[in-house]
Design a protein around this motif. Structure first.
Motif, PDB file in Angstrom:
ATOM      1  N   SER A 183       0.823  -1.215   0.000  1.00  0.00           N
ATOM      2  CA  SER A 183       0.000   0.000   0.000  1.00  0.00           C
ATOM      3  C   SER A 183       0.858   1.266   0.000  1.00  0.00           C
ATOM      4  N   ASP A 184       2.036   1.239   0.622  1.00  0.00           N
ATOM      5  CA  ASP A 184       2.917   2.403   0.616  1.00  0.00           C
ATOM      6  C   ASP A 184       3.385   2.721  -0.804  1.00  0.00           C
ATOM      7  N   ILE A 185       3.741   1.674  -1.552  1.00  0.00           N
ATOM      8  CA  ILE A 185       4.214   1.857  -2.928  1.00  0.00           C
ATOM      9  C   ILE A 185       3.092   2.428  -3.794  1.00  0.00           C
ATOM     10  N   ILE A 186       1.914   1.879  -3.687  1.00  0.00           N
ATOM     11  CA  ILE A 186       0.771   2.343  -4.479  1.00  0.00           C
ATOM     12  C   ILE A 186       0.394   3.768  -4.091  1.00  0.00           C
ATOM     13  N   ASN A 187       0.318   4.048  -2.800  1.00  0.00           N
ATOM     14  CA  ASN A 187      -0.030   5.404  -2.356  1.00  0.00           C
ATOM     15  C   ASN A 187       1.005   6.427  -2.806  1.00  0.00           C
ATOM     16  N   PHE A 188       2.289   6.066  -2.744  1.00  0.00           N
ATOM     17  CA  PHE A 188       3.336   6.986  -3.178  1.00  0.00           C
ATOM     18  C   PHE A 188       3.222   7.242  -4.680  1.00  0.00           C
ATOM     19  N   ALA A 189       2.963   6.197  -5.450  1.00  0.00           N
ATOM     20  CA  ALA A 189       2.790   6.351  -6.898  1.00  0.00           C
ATOM     21  C   ALA A 189       1.607   7.272  -7.200  1.00  0.00           C
ATOM     22  N   ASN A 190       0.506   7.094  -6.485  1.00  0.00           N
ATOM     23  CA  ASN A 190      -0.662   7.943  -6.699  1.00  0.00           C
ATOM     24  C   ASN A 190      -0.396   9.391  -6.293  1.00  0.00           C
ATOM     25  N   LEU A 191       0.306   9.586  -5.199  1.00  0.00           N
ATOM     26  CA  LEU A 191       0.601  10.929  -4.713  1.00  0.00           C
ATOM     27  C   LEU A 191       1.553  11.674  -5.646  1.00  0.00           C
ATOM     28  N   THR A 192       2.601  11.000  -6.111  1.00  0.00           N
ATOM     29  CA  THR A 192       3.644  11.659  -6.906  1.00  0.00           C
ATOM     30  C   THR A 192       3.420  11.561  -8.406  1.00  0.00           C
ATOM     31  N   LEU A 193       2.490  10.719  -8.833  1.00  0.00           N
ATOM     32  CA  LEU A 193       2.219  10.431 -10.242  1.00  0.00           C
ATOM     33  C   LEU A 193       3.354   9.660 -10.901  1.00  0.00           C
ATOM     34  N   ASP A 194       4.244   9.080 -10.094  1.00  0.00           N
ATOM     35  CA  ASP A 194       5.329   8.240 -10.617  1.00  0.00           C
ATOM     36  C   ASP A 194       4.808   6.818 -10.724  1.00  0.00           C
ATOM     37  N   THR A 195       4.284   6.491 -11.888  1.00  0.00           N
ATOM     38  CA  THR A 195       3.693   5.177 -12.124  1.00  0.00           C
ATOM     39  C   THR A 195       4.610   4.286 -12.962  1.00  0.00           C
ATOM     40  N   ASN A 196       5.890   4.508 -12.852  1.00  0.00           N
ATOM     41  CA  ASN A 196       6.873   3.671 -13.538  1.00  0.00           C
ATOM     42  C   ASN A 196       6.556   2.208 -13.212  1.00  0.00           C
ATOM     43  N   LYS A 214      14.627  -8.050 -10.897  1.00  0.00           N
ATOM     44  CA  LYS A 214      13.830  -9.276 -10.971  1.00  0.00           C
ATOM     45  C   LYS A 214      12.491  -9.197 -10.238  1.00  0.00           C
ATOM     46  N   LYS A 215      12.267  -8.118  -9.514  1.00  0.00           N
ATOM     47  CA  LYS A 215      10.965  -7.883  -8.877  1.00  0.00           C
ATOM     48  C   LYS A 215      10.797  -6.391  -8.659  1.00  0.00           C
ATOM     49  N   ARG A 216       9.607  -5.996  -8.275  1.00  0.00           N
ATOM     50  CA  ARG A 216       9.302  -4.568  -8.113  1.00  0.00           C
ATOM     51  C   ARG A 216      10.160  -3.940  -7.015  1.00  0.00           C
ATOM     52  N   ILE A 217      10.525  -2.673  -7.244  1.00  0.00           N
ATOM     53  CA  ILE A 217      11.290  -1.928  -6.246  1.00  0.00           C
ATOM     54  C   ILE A 217      10.482  -0.720  -5.773  1.00  0.00           C
ATOM     55  N   ALA A 218      10.777  -0.307  -4.562  1.00  0.00           N
ATOM     56  CA  ALA A 218      10.157   0.907  -4.023  1.00  0.00           C
ATOM     57  C   ALA A 218      10.755   2.122  -4.728  1.00  0.00           C
ATOM     58  N   HIS A 219      10.001   3.187  -4.784  1.00  0.00           N
ATOM     59  CA  HIS A 219      10.506   4.447  -5.323  1.00  0.00           C
ATOM     60  C   HIS A 219      11.694   4.916  -4.469  1.00  0.00           C
ATOM     61  N   GLY A 220      12.731   5.398  -5.125  1.00  0.00           N
ATOM     62  CA  GLY A 220      13.877   5.910  -4.381  1.00  0.00           C
ATOM     63  C   GLY A 220      13.502   7.040  -3.437  1.00  0.00           C
ATOM     64  N   ASN A 236      22.391   9.159  -2.736  1.00  0.00           N
ATOM     65  CA  ASN A 236      23.110   8.182  -3.548  1.00  0.00           C
ATOM     66  C   ASN A 236      22.425   6.845  -3.296  1.00  0.00           C
ATOM     67  N   PHE A 237      21.735   6.347  -4.299  1.00  0.00           N
ATOM     68  CA  PHE A 237      21.005   5.097  -4.158  1.00  0.00           C
ATOM     69  C   PHE A 237      21.965   3.946  -4.411  1.00  0.00           C
ATOM     70  N   LYS A 238      22.193   3.124  -3.392  1.00  0.00           N
ATOM     71  CA  LYS A 238      23.196   2.062  -3.443  1.00  0.00           C
ATOM     72  C   LYS A 238      22.614   0.704  -3.803  1.00  0.00           C
ATOM     73  N   GLU A 239      21.453   0.393  -3.257  1.00  0.00           N
ATOM     74  CA  GLU A 239      20.802  -0.909  -3.461  1.00  0.00           C
ATOM     75  C   GLU A 239      19.299  -0.691  -3.539  1.00  0.00           C
ATOM     76  N   PRO A 240      18.581  -1.585  -4.203  1.00  0.00           N
ATOM     77  CA  PRO A 240      17.127  -1.442  -4.279  1.00  0.00           C
ATOM     78  C   PRO A 240      16.449  -1.766  -2.947  1.00  0.00           C
ATOM     79  N   VAL A 241      15.287  -1.181  -2.785  1.00  0.00           N
ATOM     80  CA  VAL A 241      14.409  -1.505  -1.661  1.00  0.00           C
ATOM     81  C   VAL A 241      13.184  -2.168  -2.268  1.00  0.00           C
TER      82      VAL A 241
END
Length: 134
Positions: free
Chosen positions: A16-29, A44-50, A78-83
């Motif tokens: 829900s955090d990922i979906i809510n952030f995408a809706n709030l920021t319009l970043d629907t990558n 290989k799987k979905r990542i959280a927005h940086g 500096n984004f080092k690894e995916p979340v």
């Protein structure tokens, strides 16, 4: 505030955090929202927005170190690894520099985020203006 002072905050990023952030920021990558797309990426799987991860740094700055009344002047990430969905992220901040200016104190804070495996996923620096609240 003093050099070496630290504060932290932890949060598990849920679906829900990922979906809510995408809706709030319009970043629907689709790397954030579409498992079918994400499985063909290097992750290989979905990542959280940086910036969702980075928002934990903002939460620490606004509520703990230094808290109310500070104004963010500059922020580097500096984004080092995916979340990933379900990861627990801990934002740890440390005061590294304090300079007195006529407008108030300019404070530099080292900003790092770790996942549940204590791997650094983000590092950066925050520069803030601390002035007297009227």
């Amino acid at each position: 505030m003093y050099i070496g002072q630290t504060a932290f905050l932890e949060r598990t990023f849920e679906e829900s955090d990922i979906i809510n952030f995408a809706n709030l920021t319009l970043d629907t990558n689709p790397v954030h929202l579409d498992e079918g797309f994400a499985k063909h990426t290097r992750f290989k799987k979905r990542i959280a927005h940086g910036l969702l991860t980075g928002s934990l740094i903002g939460a620490v700055l606004g509520t703990k170190l230094p808290g109310s009344g500070a104004v963010l002047l500059k922020q580097s990430f500096n984004f080092k690894e995916p979340v990933f969905v379900g990861d627990r992220v801990k934002a740890v901040l440390e005061v590294t520099e304090i300079n007195e200016k006529s407008i108030g104190k300019i404070v530099k804070i080292k900003s790092r985020c770790f996942n549940q495996f204590e791997i650094i996923v983000l590092d950066g620096e925050s520069t803030l203006l601390i002035s007297a609240i009227k």
